[in-house]
Design an enzyme around this catalytic site. Structure first.
Site, PDB file in Angstrom:
ATOM      1  N   GLY A   1     -24.558 -31.473   1.804  1.00 14.72           N
ATOM      2  CA  GLY A   1     -25.979 -31.608   2.094  1.00 14.72           C
ATOM      3  C   GLY A   1     -26.277 -32.998   2.577  1.00 14.72           C
TER       4      GLY A   1
ATOM      5  CB  THR B   1     -19.366 -33.636  -0.299  1.00 15.19           C
ATOM      6  OG1 THR B   1     -19.561 -34.394   0.889  1.00 15.19           O
ATOM      7  CG2 THR B   1     -18.537 -32.420   0.000  1.00 15.19           C
ATOM      8  CB  VAL B   2     -21.598 -29.574  -3.717  1.00 15.59           C
ATOM      9  CG1 VAL B   2     -21.651 -28.997  -5.129  1.00 15.59           C
ATOM     10  CG2 VAL B   2     -22.955 -30.145  -3.327  1.00 15.59           C
TER      11      VAL B   2
ATOM     12  CE  LYS C   1     -26.047 -33.004  -3.438  1.00 17.03           C
ATOM     13  NZ  LYS C   1     -27.226 -32.195  -3.270  1.00 17.03           N
TER      14      LYS C   1
ATOM     15  CG  ASP D   1     -34.647 -30.546   2.301  1.00 15.45           C
ATOM     16  OD1 ASP D   1     -33.494 -31.010   2.365  1.00 15.45           O
ATOM     17  OD2 ASP D   1     -35.140 -29.859   3.205  1.00 15.45           O
TER      18      ASP D   1
END
Ligand SMILES: *[C@@H]1O[C@H](CO)[C@@H](O)[C@H](O)[C@H]1NC(C)=O
Ligand SMILES: *[C@@H]1O[C@H](CO)[C@@H](O)[C@H](O)[C@H]1NC(C)=O
Length: 804
Positions: free
Chosen positions: A524, A528-529, A543, A638
């Site tokens: 995202g 990064t996850v 994350k 968001d």
């Protein structure tokens, strides 16, 4: 061996004759007879079939009596009797009365149009091979009335353009309504292109009256006549002339004043049915066409002509740029209350106040405008000449990379945070509007697939801004952190959270859990996850944040607030890690991944209606909790399908909330940079206004529309349907409601299995949520209430069971 053409014709002649004789349609209309709108065979054809005259569908159940090119792929209309008053799709008819009057009647019998003719002799109506619809006296073989005398936006070969004729463009692509661009002879006997808008009228071609001679025109020949001949040569009595690029016998041509204000000559390619541009006026640049982007609007090449509104202005009509933009503010006359927004490489032509000066400093120019109530802004060029152009109106806006003008638009003080922010917002272009403006680039294929131009026009609409760095006014977080920030207390908050089962992990623990960050499950804007398994066997999503600038204490404090948020429709934060440069969040792992993958990509899982409704309700509950019930209100900023995770029971869980707070830029105003997502941004984002919970409501509304249609608002997520890229879900849905065609927009994957009442409610709620005026959008708690009202008993049971 070459076969002489003669033989080919000889052999084919009988077939040709048959084909012609077999042409359906009528060659004449006699007195007492009618063409009925509902009868498919009721149309006229010209002797060789080049033109057809009949009822042309311009909208749902709306028809205009028209003449079109039979063999053009999109049945290009060259003339309309009733362009501004379409008739009903049932019972309307075109009748030739015995009295010699040709009359178009609407379903209710009212006269919508007539030729206003009278004849006692025998008459009939014919469509000639030139495309001219004529009413003739059969005895004397004299034309009593002809459509060539009343052109709409198109001039055909051999059609005379006289002192009494005016071509008027369409309002916008595919609407056929009278637009504002005219081609006519002016009082100086010169053929002009004129913008004739509701508020002003001005000539934009040829360039200006003083250069008539320069343009090779003459005002001395008062015969005022022009004609395009059969071989593609245009001659006007003012000495204006041009030849088609494919000059010669053969191609069928039309000279059309297009809806973008540009006059173009097209030639028909009979093999494909597409049109080829064979002439357009030199030096007439689309962005120079007046009124194109309306009052306050700015035209720019992107690379095609595109309109935008300046910062602090709102587009007046989503489907018609010529309506321009209006300010979202009222200007006072008090210089102390005023400020300027700077637009680089931009100019607004004309409408200079008579206080123009050269050789003055920018500051002086600014002062002048500030102290003049009539001044709406000023242009000042960085070219060393010190030219100051105060403007009484902002019209004909034009942005161009080589333009050295900086436009300064007057706005209330406080609207401009900094020039940087202004730039970030204003340089973004609403590029979908090109769909309405581009003509030259229509490939034949484009045109073919664009059969229903009207619908396309309705759909083509821009409401999204591509990946802008947005300024998230994380007001909520400011309230949260007003009390904690930058002092010992924040660390205390962290400890309290720890006591509640919220854990601080070591980096090595997480490295082990994720097998050295091996399995990436998402990426995202914030990092990064990875998937991982903790020592106690809990599956987690880890994350790794990128770009967190905060110190450890502040980071602790902030994540611990997020850690305290606990709701079944919000992804649970189990812990964090802050070691050296590593900043990591540890979340519960949600089984089915994010909603976008299931909804937009070909996924083996297809969401049924009940599941979709449940996702709608659950997401609303999660957001309502964030906004209203949790510690203090929190904005998400968001909301989009990528941030809605689906668990194994297909219960939604909102992810990524609280990011605005972690990426706070350290000052205490509570501003934080957040990457908004095109397609989901409420209009206020683009206006530099303070963002409140209603921005989330807007984005949620878009998600609802996506759940209904299966189409992605951002256009990027959809691997399958390219054509949704420029479509606007809001517009599409609004239109379908009006036309009671909701089933057309429903995701085909649902295969018509849905609950009608719930569908209706969901659409109603969605459209409320996406209202431009945020004060009319409902609060999330209201949304929950509205959706819950329509829940079936069965759904309630399931909901209850999964809660227990
Ligand atoms: C004026 O224009 C018409 C049409 O082009 C032409 O036939 C005529 O000769 C012109 N008259 C003069 C005086 O040039
Ligand atoms: C501007 O003034 C008008 C009339 O006084 C008012 O109706 C309108 O709401 C005002 N607009 C804004 C944005 O303040």
């Amino acid at each position: 061996m070459e076969i002489p053409l003669f033989y080919i014709i000889l052999v084919l002649a009988p077939f040709l004759a048959c084909a012609l004789a077999g042409l359906p349609g009528l060659s004449t209309l006699s007195p007492g007879n009618s063409l009925a709108v509902e009868n498919e065979d009721d149309y006229l054809v010209s002797p060789n079939g080049t033109f057809t005259g009949g009822f042309y569908k311009v909208g749902t159940n709306a028809y205009c009596f028209s003449i079109w090119f039979t063999n053009s792929a999109d049945k290009t209309v060259v003339w309309m009797a009733n362009r501004d008053r379409p008739v009903n799709g049932k019972q309307s008819r075109l009748t030739l009365h015995d009295s010699g009057n040709l009359v178009l009647l609407d379903a209710d019998g009212s006269i919508v149009w007539s030729s206003n003719t009278v004849s006692s002799a025998a008459v009939e109506v014919r469509l000639l091979e030139t495309g001219n619809l004529v009413l003739i006296n059969r005895e004397k073989n004299v034309v009593i009335w002809e459509s060539f005398d009343f052109p709409t936006d198109t001039l055909l070969a051999s059609q005379r353009f006289t002192r009494n004729t005016t071509l008027v463009s369409m309002r916008s692509r595919g609407t056929y309504l009278l637009g504002f661009y005219n081609l006519k002879f002016d009082d100086n006997n010169v053929l002009d292109l004129l913008y004739n808008g509701p508020l002003l009228s001005s000539v934009y071609w040829p360039n200006s009256v003083s250069t008539i001679f320069y343009n090779g025109r003459t005002p001395y020949n008062s015969s005022r006549i022009a004609v395009l001949n059969e071989i593609g040569s245009f001659k006007s009595s003012d000495n204006f002339r041009f030849n088609a690029s494919d000059y010669g016998v053969g191609p069928k041509r039309r000279l059309t004043l297009d809806y973008d204000g540009i006059l173009r000559l097209y030639s028909l390619d009979e093999s494909t049915g597409s049109w080829k541009l064979s002439w357009r006026p030199g030096g007439l640049d689309s962005c120079l066409v007046q009124g194109l982007c309306g009052v306050n609007g700015i035209c720019t090449y992107n690379p095609l002509p595109t309109c935008t509104c300046p910062t602090g202005f709102k587009r007046n009509n989503p489907s018609d740029w010529s309506k321009g933009c209006s300010p979202l503010f009222n200007l006072t006359c008090d210089p102390a209350e005023l400020d300027f927004v700077e637009l680089h490489k931009t100019d607004y032509y004309g409408f200079d106040l008579n206080t123009y000066q050269a050789g003055i400093a920018l500051e002086t120019c600014r002062e002048k405008c500030l102290n003049d109530c009539k001044c709406k802004g000023f242009g000042y060029a960085l070219d060393g000449k010190g030219q100051c152009f105060p403007k009484g109106a902002l019209r004909n806006g034009y942005r161009n990379p080589s333009n050295r003008m900086i436009m300064h638009i007057k706005v209330p003080k406080g609207m401009v945070k900094s020039i940087e922010e202004t730039e970030a917002v204003t340089t973004n272009v609403l590029d979908c509007s090109t769909g309405q403006l581009v003509l030259e680039n229509n490939s034949p294929d484009d045109r073919k697939t664009n059969k229903n131009g009207y619908m396309k026009y309705l759909i083509a609409f821009a409401a999204s801004v591509a990946g802008i760095e947005m300024i998230c006014t994380g007001l909520g977080w400011w309230y949260v952190f007003r009390n904690h920030a930058d002092n010992e207390e924040s660390v205390d908050a962290g400890y309290i959270a720890l006591a509640l089962g919220f854990k601080r992990f070591t980096y090595s623990e997480l490295k082990r859990a994720t097998k050295n960050f091996k399995k990436e499950i998402g990426k995202g804007g914030f990092g990064t996850v990875y998937k991982g398994v903790l020592d106690d066997d809990r599956v987690v999503a880890v994350k790794r944040l990128e770009g967190v600038l905060q110190g450890h204490a502040q980071f602790w404090a902030e994540v611990s607030v997020i850690g305290k948020i606990n709701h079944r429709n919000l992804v649970k934060l189990w812990g964090f890690c802050a070691e050296n440069e590593h900043k990591i969040l540890v979340y519960e792992y949600v089984e089915n991944g994010s909603l976008d993958k299931i909804l937009f990509f070909d996924s083996p899982k297809v969401l049924g209606w009940d599941q979709r409704y449940n996702i709608a309700v659950g997401t609303a509950k999660g957001l309502a909790y964030l906004h209203e019930e949790c510690l203090e209100w929190v904005l998400h900023c968001d909301v989009k399908p990528q941030n809605i995770l689906i668990d194994s029971h297909f219960e939604p869980k909102v992810a990524d909330f609280g990011m605005s707070m972690l990426f706070k830029d350290g000052n205490d105003r509570g501003f934080s940079k957040v990457r908004g997502t095109r397609g989901y941004l409420a209009p206020e984002w683009m206006m530099n206004l303070k963002i409140d919970a209603k921005a989330d409501v807007y984005s949620y509304g878009i998600v609802l529309l996506e759940l209904l249609t299966g189409k992605s608002a951002s256009g990027l997520e959809s691997a399958t349907s390219l054509d949704t890229e420029c479509s606007d879900l809001v517009e599409l849905t609004t239109e379908s409601i009006r036309e009671e065609e909701l089933e057309k927009i429903i995701d085909p994957k649902l295969k018509d299995k849905y609950n009608k009442e719930q569908l209706k409610r969901m659409v109603e709620v969605a459209l409320l949520c996406v209202k431009d005026d945020r004060s009319t959008r409902p609060a999330m708690s209201k949304v929950v209430e509205l959706l819950m009202e329509m829940m079936s008993e069965n759904q309630m049971k399931i909901l209850k069971r999964s809660t227990d």
